[in-house]
Design a protein around this motif. Sequence first.
Motif, PDB file in Angstrom:
ATOM      1  N   UNK A 146       0.829  -1.208   0.000  1.00  0.00           N
ATOM      2  CA  UNK A 146       0.000   0.000   0.000  1.00  0.00           C
ATOM      3  C   UNK A 146       0.866   1.261   0.000  1.00  0.00           C
ATOM      4  N   UNK A 147       1.912   1.266   0.828  1.00  0.00           N
ATOM      5  CA  UNK A 147       2.806   2.431   0.885  1.00  0.00           C
ATOM      6  C   UNK A 147       3.558   2.603  -0.433  1.00  0.00           C
ATOM      7  N   UNK A 148       4.039   1.469  -0.994  1.00  0.00           N
ATOM      8  CA  UNK A 148       4.777   1.550  -2.254  1.00  0.00           C
ATOM      9  C   UNK A 148       3.885   2.095  -3.361  1.00  0.00           C
ATOM     10  N   UNK A 149       2.630   1.618  -3.424  1.00  0.00           N
ATOM     11  CA  UNK A 149       1.699   2.098  -4.449  1.00  0.00           C
ATOM     12  C   UNK A 149       1.440   3.591  -4.285  1.00  0.00           C
ATOM     13  N   UNK A 150       1.271   4.034  -3.040  1.00  0.00           N
ATOM     14  CA  UNK A 150       1.038   5.457  -2.786  1.00  0.00           C
ATOM     15  C   UNK A 150       2.250   6.290  -3.203  1.00  0.00           C
ATOM     16  N   UNK A 151       3.449   5.810  -2.880  1.00  0.00           N
ATOM     17  CA  UNK A 151       4.673   6.525  -3.266  1.00  0.00           C
ATOM     18  C   UNK A 151       4.792   6.624  -4.784  1.00  0.00           C
ATOM     19  N   UNK A 152       4.456   5.540  -5.470  1.00  0.00           N
ATOM     20  CA  UNK A 152       4.567   5.544  -6.931  1.00  0.00           C
ATOM     21  C   UNK A 152       3.533   6.469  -7.569  1.00  0.00           C
ATOM     22  N   UNK A 153       2.313   6.476  -7.023  1.00  0.00           N
ATOM     23  CA  UNK A 153       1.288   7.372  -7.571  1.00  0.00           C
ATOM     24  C   UNK A 153       1.666   8.833  -7.350  1.00  0.00           C
ATOM     25  N   UNK A 154       2.380   9.106  -6.256  1.00  0.00           N
ATOM     26  CA  UNK A 154       2.781  10.486  -5.959  1.00  0.00           C
ATOM     27  C   UNK A 154       3.865  10.978  -6.907  1.00  0.00           C
ATOM     28  N   UNK A 155       4.655  10.042  -7.444  1.00  0.00           N
ATOM     29  CA  UNK A 155       5.736  10.418  -8.373  1.00  0.00           C
ATOM     30  C   UNK A 155       5.669   9.505  -9.600  1.00  0.00           C
ATOM     31  N   UNK A 156       4.721   9.735 -10.504  1.00  0.00           N
ATOM     32  CA  UNK A 156       4.556   8.875 -11.679  1.00  0.00           C
ATOM     33  C   UNK A 156       5.855   8.712 -12.465  1.00  0.00           C
ATOM     34  N   UNK A 157       6.125   7.480 -12.845  1.00  0.00           N
ATOM     35  CA  UNK A 157       7.318   7.190 -13.635  1.00  0.00           C
ATOM     36  C   UNK A 157       8.549   6.885 -12.811  1.00  0.00           C
ATOM     37  N   UNK A 158       8.577   7.297 -11.539  1.00  0.00           N
ATOM     38  CA  UNK A 158       9.732   7.034 -10.679  1.00  0.00           C
ATOM     39  C   UNK A 158       9.660   5.610 -10.143  1.00  0.00           C
ATOM     40  N   UNK A 159      10.785   4.898 -10.186  1.00  0.00           N
ATOM     41  CA  UNK A 159      10.810   3.513  -9.735  1.00  0.00           C
ATOM     42  C   UNK A 159      10.955   3.428  -8.214  1.00  0.00           C
ATOM     43  N   UNK A 160      10.240   2.479  -7.638  1.00  0.00           N
ATOM     44  CA  UNK A 160      10.278   2.231  -6.194  1.00  0.00           C
ATOM     45  C   UNK A 160      10.625   0.763  -5.980  1.00  0.00           C
ATOM     46  N   UNK A 161      11.573   0.497  -5.080  1.00  0.00           N
ATOM     47  CA  UNK A 161      11.978  -0.878  -4.785  1.00  0.00           C
ATOM     48  C   UNK A 161      11.108  -1.430  -3.659  1.00  0.00           C
ATOM     49  N   UNK A 162      10.652  -2.670  -3.838  1.00  0.00           N
ATOM     50  CA  UNK A 162       9.844  -3.359  -2.836  1.00  0.00           C
ATOM     51  C   UNK A 162      10.546  -4.669  -2.502  1.00  0.00           C
ATOM     52  N   UNK A 163      10.685  -4.978  -1.219  1.00  0.00           N
ATOM     53  CA  UNK A 163      11.354  -6.225  -0.841  1.00  0.00           C
ATOM     54  C   UNK A 163      12.158  -6.041   0.437  1.00  0.00           C
ATOM     55  N   UNK A 164      13.133  -6.911   0.668  1.00  0.00           N
ATOM     56  CA  UNK A 164      13.563  -7.990  -0.225  1.00  0.00           C
ATOM     57  C   UNK A 164      12.703  -9.244  -0.087  1.00  0.00           C
ATOM     58  N   UNK A 165      12.731 -10.056  -1.140  1.00  0.00           N
ATOM     59  CA  UNK A 165      12.092 -11.362  -1.136  1.00  0.00           C
ATOM     60  C   UNK A 165      13.197 -12.407  -1.172  1.00  0.00           C
ATOM     61  N   UNK A 166      13.060 -13.424  -0.339  1.00  0.00           N
ATOM     62  CA  UNK A 166      14.114 -14.431  -0.225  1.00  0.00           C
ATOM     63  C   UNK A 166      14.227 -15.247  -1.506  1.00  0.00           C
ATOM     64  N   UNK A 167      13.082 -15.575  -2.127  1.00  0.00           N
ATOM     65  CA  UNK A 167      13.111 -16.469  -3.282  1.00  0.00           C
ATOM     66  C   UNK A 167      12.791 -15.745  -4.591  1.00  0.00           C
ATOM     67  N   UNK A 168      13.332 -16.295  -5.673  1.00  0.00           N
ATOM     68  CA  UNK A 168      13.039 -15.828  -7.020  1.00  0.00           C
ATOM     69  C   UNK A 168      11.545 -15.953  -7.293  1.00  0.00           C
ATOM     70  N   UNK A 169      10.948 -17.055  -6.838  1.00  0.00           N
ATOM     71  CA  UNK A 169       9.526 -17.309  -7.069  1.00  0.00           C
ATOM     72  C   UNK A 169       8.658 -16.263  -6.374  1.00  0.00           C
ATOM     73  N   UNK A 170       9.019 -15.905  -5.143  1.00  0.00           N
ATOM     74  CA  UNK A 170       8.253 -14.908  -4.414  1.00  0.00           C
ATOM     75  C   UNK A 170       8.256 -13.568  -5.108  1.00  0.00           C
TER      76      UNK A 170
END
Length: 220
Positions: A144-168
């Motif tokens: 939810x926070x990542x989506x809000x951050x991205x909507x506030x700055x369209x086009x800017x990339x936001x990193x989400x994670x980390x995820x332990x597995x490639x599948x995740x």
Amino acid sequence: MADSVFPWTADLAPERLSAFVDDLWGATAAENEHDALAALDKVVAQYAPAPAPKPECPLTERQVELITHLANGLTYGQAAEAMGSSLDTIKRHAENAYVRLGVSTKAPAIALAVHHQWLPGLHVPPLGPSKTNLGPAHWDAVHAKAAADMRATPGAEVAIGPYVSHTGATTVVGVINKGLRTHFQPAGSFEARRVRSDLGWDVVARFVGTAQDQEGRADA
């Protein structure tokens, strides 16, 4: 002798064992602890047998690449994509590699290759914080926070994670790109991809706008 700090002394001839013990006692007569430890190291190195030579890797370069991908958590299909080969070819490479290693499945093949250090491209992420308490509610808040951050700055990339597995990480990429969670709707409003990180995998995403937004920019 099995419980000895130096189990290899069981193979020493009596005379050499006696000399080893005498030299150990002599090393402890150094002027200070640091010098004594250094002297002890030299004595042990003098009497200890040479380490066994590292066994030669029986795998081809292509097979090493495949086993590395599998050890890094990729599936056969993902390894095929990474190596630019068909799934049938990858499975044939795997079967041939298993025969060379004297095993029949993936797990012991990876264990052998890792044990003998035959996988120079193996990615071993550092031990990260415990994930035992990171349940659905935690990740929902993160998304939810990542989506809000991205909507506030369209086009800017936001990193989400980390995820332990490639599948995740791959699953989250699909969730974002297809708008399978309310935060990332409507579908097509966000673009996501997975990337390597020090702790495993991250998802990098950005807000590209709704279909109406994109049509408006195209008309302009």
